[in-house]
Design an enzyme around this catalytic site. Structure first.
Site, PDB file in Angstrom:
ATOM      1  N   THR A  81      20.196  -4.852  -4.234  1.00  0.00           N
ATOM      2  CA  THR A  81      21.602  -5.145  -3.922  1.00  0.00           C
ATOM      3  C   THR A  81      21.812  -6.660  -4.006  1.00  0.00           C
ATOM      4  O   THR A  81      20.858  -7.415  -4.193  1.00  0.00           O
ATOM      5  CB  THR A  81      21.950  -4.639  -2.500  1.00  0.00           C
ATOM      6  OG1 THR A  81      21.002  -5.189  -1.591  1.00  0.00           O
ATOM      7  CG2 THR A  81      21.906  -3.124  -2.425  1.00  0.00           C
ATOM      8  N   TYR A  82      23.067  -7.101  -3.819  1.00  0.00           N
ATOM      9  CA  TYR A  82      23.423  -8.515  -4.021  1.00  0.00           C
ATOM     10  C   TYR A  82      22.574  -9.433  -3.147  1.00  0.00           C
ATOM     11  O   TYR A  82      22.388  -9.179  -1.954  1.00  0.00           O
ATOM     12  CB  TYR A  82      24.910  -8.708  -3.704  1.00  0.00           C
ATOM     13  CG  TYR A  82      25.451 -10.045  -4.153  1.00  0.00           C
ATOM     14  CD1 TYR A  82      25.255 -10.488  -5.456  1.00  0.00           C
ATOM     15  CD2 TYR A  82      26.146 -10.870  -3.275  1.00  0.00           C
ATOM     16  CE1 TYR A  82      25.749 -11.726  -5.874  1.00  0.00           C
ATOM     17  CE2 TYR A  82      26.651 -12.091  -3.679  1.00  0.00           C
ATOM     18  CZ  TYR A  82      26.445 -12.515  -4.985  1.00  0.00           C
ATOM     19  OH  TYR A  82      26.927 -13.725  -5.396  1.00  0.00           O
TER      20      TYR A  82
END
Length: 393
Positions: free
Chosen positions: A79-80
């Site tokens: 994820t980011y």
């Protein structure tokens, strides 16, 4: 010396053996660390992998953008990676619990999922913590598609994410009193430590520490019962002195920046890169040592821009900008309040502070030939000596 005398007395009494006269046990539980945020990922990659912050963020960027996996095409693996939130999506938690049960057994899955609360009041909760997009992609199954750095960082993120949803580790903390010679001679030694009873999350991941002083409670001891006789291998009469706090490493600096509210997840790497690129610091192993030019810049800013290098100033301005981002304040007055006094101060300093003051010029004496003063000062490339002024031949 006294220490030698103590050592000799004990060795003579022990004759190579110690007897356990009392064993005291207490149980303690240790919970896993929260999943990664930008700051904790940078700290752990520095401690465990020896990556600097820029390398960590570069590798994480690649894992986020996507890696070509056989049969799946380009897949974003994490994820980011710029986040200060420790929240996990429900769908991710469910998958993590399933994979734990499958890989490590149902007994390692807690009854209820563990929830982590983000400490920072301004954390951007739109992002999750940094986690694998799917923990079903275990590092050993996709290692063929990753280069060495990517595999190391992905493994770190995968293990931390798995561990955060596992049962606590259970230790017996133990204090064992040993007698050297006969128990009533009064020669007593103590060993403190712990015995790992249930590994829990530690089987997968344990958080690193900065400048870890050995905590006696963390020392793992074997099972010893009262009356057991053990071999005395070595006696260490040690004296301890209070040490000054160690210099920053990248990991401890990022941790401190976060604690003071200086900068944002996306800025830690660039702050550290600036310190190095401008040669404000030199590296001694993993430690930052301020360079001469760094000390001068620091002295100049502290003397002349005191309120702007105050730790609270940055944190307060971050709070105001957060209020703008939440729609609670208008950005123009915020910038106006900052810019006007700052601009005036810059103009005033330009007019009143001389080059000599900035360069911390010191007069050494007079040149016998020309009669001009000889000064030593700091320049862009380090210290130099000058006869007269810079405009002289």
């Amino acid at each position: 010396t006294a220490a030698r005398e103590v050592e000799r007395t004990l060795l003579d009494a022990a004759q190579g053996e110690l007897t356990a006269v009392s064993v005291t046990k207490k149980q303690r539980r240790r919970n896993p660390a929260a999943p990664f945020t930008t700051s904790t990922l940078q700290q752990e990659a520095s401690r465990k992998l020896g990556f600097n912050t820029q390398r960590t963020m570069g590798v994480a960027q690649k894992l986020y953008e996507g890696i070509e996996l056989p049969g799946e095409g380009n897949v974003g693996l994490i994820t980011y990676m710029r986040t200060d939130s420790v929240a996990l999506a429900q769908v991710a938690v469910d998958e993590i619990r399933d994979v734990i049960a499958e890989r490590y057994g149902k007994e390692n899955v807690p009854e209820t999922p563990r929830e982590f609360k983000t400490k920072s009041k301004n954390a951007q909760e739109a992002h999750e913590a940094i986690r694998p997009t799917s923990v079903a992609r275990a590092p050993d199954e996709i290692k063929g598609a990753l280069d060495e750095d990517q595999l190391k960082l992905y493994s770190l993120i995968w293990r931390r994410t798995m561990a955060c949803q596992m049962i606590p580790a259970v230790f017996d903390t133990v204090a064992i009193d040993f007698a050297a010679g006969k128990p009533d001679d009064g020669h007593r030694l103590r060993a403190n430590g712990s015995i790992l009873v249930v590994p829990g999350f530690i089987a997968v991941y344990q958080e690193g520490k900065d400048d870890a002083t050995t905590d006696e409670g963390d020392r793992l001891l074997p099972e010893i019962a009262e009356g057991d006789v053990v071999k005395l291998v070595e006696l260490r009469p040690e004296q301890h002195f209070t040490e000054p706090p160690p210099r920053f490493t990248e990991a401890s600096l990022v941790k401190t920046l976060e604690e003071y509210g200086i900068g944002r997840p996306s800025t830690y790497a660039s702050i550290i890169a600036t310190l190095k690129n401008r040669e404000y610091v030199e590296m001694d192993g993993k430690r930052f040592i301020p360079s001469d030019i760094g000390r001068i810049v620091n002295g100049f800013l502290t003397d002349h821009f005191t309120q702007y290098v105050d730790y609270d100033f940055t944190a307060r301005l971050e709070d105001e900008l957060d209020a703008v981002s939440r729609g609670e304040a208008d950005w123009v007055p915020v910038l106006d309040r900052f810019w006007k006094p700052f601009h005036e101060l810059c103009e005033e300093k330009e007019a009143t502070v001389t080059r000599e003051q900035v360069a911390q010029a010191r007069e050494l004496g007079t040149d016998p030939k020309s009669g001009k003063p000889v000064t030593v000062r700091m320049g862009r490339y380090g210290p130099f000596v000058q006869i007269g002024t810079k405009d002289d031949e």
